[in-house]
Design an enzyme around this catalytic site. Structure first.
Site, PDB file in Angstrom:
ATOM      1  CG  ASP A  66     -44.249 -33.737  31.221  1.00  0.00           C
ATOM      2  OD1 ASP A  66     -43.311 -34.445  31.627  1.00  0.00           O
ATOM      3  OD2 ASP A  66     -45.239 -33.457  31.917  1.00  0.00           O
ATOM      4  CE1 TYR A  68     -35.366 -33.165  33.386  1.00  0.00           C
ATOM      5  CE2 TYR A  68     -34.416 -31.411  32.056  1.00  0.00           C
ATOM      6  CZ  TYR A  68     -34.403 -32.720  32.487  1.00  0.00           C
ATOM      7  OH  TYR A  68     -33.440 -33.578  32.032  1.00  0.00           O
ATOM      8  CG  PHE A  79     -33.446 -36.241  28.170  1.00  0.00           C
ATOM      9  CD1 PHE A  79     -33.736 -36.968  29.315  1.00  0.00           C
ATOM     10  CD2 PHE A  79     -33.980 -36.687  26.966  1.00  0.00           C
ATOM     11  CE1 PHE A  79     -34.526 -38.111  29.271  1.00  0.00           C
ATOM     12  CE2 PHE A  79     -34.772 -37.830  26.900  1.00  0.00           C
ATOM     13  CZ  PHE A  79     -35.050 -38.542  28.055  1.00  0.00           C
ATOM     14  CG  HIS A 189     -36.754 -42.844  30.873  1.00  0.00           C
ATOM     15  ND1 HIS A 189     -36.083 -42.048  31.781  1.00  0.00           N
ATOM     16  CD2 HIS A 189     -37.442 -42.003  30.065  1.00  0.00           C
ATOM     17  CE1 HIS A 189     -36.368 -40.783  31.542  1.00  0.00           C
ATOM     18  NE2 HIS A 189     -37.188 -40.721  30.509  1.00  0.00           N
TER      19      HIS A 189
END
Length: 222
Positions: A66, A68, A79, A189
């Site tokens: 989801d 920031y 990202f 990740h």
């Protein structure tokens, strides 16, 4: 849904879903949240990934979770952060992996990934909105069903797309993708908590470009 921008190609591809009762419910929920709380990203950027990367131009899909949840960070691309905003730790690690894998120098003062999006890198969060300072606050409200539909549509209607699945959440979407038509790249990740457990050294950016080139598609300038 608040006033949003979305490329016409995506409107056509997703029209059936946009017309569904399921999406109407999601849109009503999101509209109410924007009216009553501080929600990111700004409404016009909710579908920014779709606006900057038309359906016909999707070559790579990078999945986030989801947006920031801090001020000035989210702008509709997973990202990515707007120009001038300090890079979040995961994006720092993504840049490090690009440097190590491809031997190119990245500008760690600029975390805006719009240039990737305009080359066909679809930077999709599986949840497109979030309440300020409350990560995961819009989980299980309908976004995941919508973005699952998007992933399935890309898989079904296109071929030779590279899917980068980082972390367990993204990797859980593997079952939505036809592996006989596309390249699926999986790794840990890029978060500081897990980057050393398989993200660093995954060579995804190199492998992606090799695959695109092998199918006569232009490589991404990472």
């Amino acid at each position: 849904m608040p006033q949003v921008k979305i490329n016409e190609e995506w409107k056509q591809v997703l029209q059936t879903y946009f017309d569904s009762h399921e999406f109407t419910e999601l849109a009503q929920f999101v509209k109410s949240e924007y009216q009553n709380k501080r929600v990111y990203p700004n409404p016009e950027n909710i579908f920014k990934a779709f606006d900057l990367t038309p359906f016909s131009e999707v070559k790579v899909v990078i999945l986030g979770q989801d947006p920031y949840h801090g001020p000035n960070q989210a702008h509709g691309l997973c990202f990515s952060v707007p120009t001038g905003v300090p890079l979040p730790p995961s994006l720092v690690n993504i840049y490090k992996e690009i440097e190590n894998s491809l031997g190119i120098k990245k500008d760690f003062s600029n975390g805006n990934l719009e240039a990737w999006a305009k080359q066909g890198v679809f930077l999709l969060n599986t949840i497109l909105t979030v309440v300020a300072n409350q990560p995961g606050s819009h989980q299980n409200r309908g976004w995941e069903r919508f973005t699952d539909y998007v992933i399935q549509t890309i898989s079904r209607e296109k071929k030779h797309v590279v899917f980068m699945l980082w972390g367990n959440f993204a990797r859980s979407k593997k079952e939505l993708i036809d592996q006989t038509k596309h390249l699926i790249l999986e790794a840990a990740h890029p978060s500081p908590y897990s980057a050393n457990k398989g993200f660093f050294g995954c060579n995804h950016f190199l492998l992606c470009n090799q695959y695109l080139k092998s199918h006569q598609l232009s490589e991404i300038r990472w």
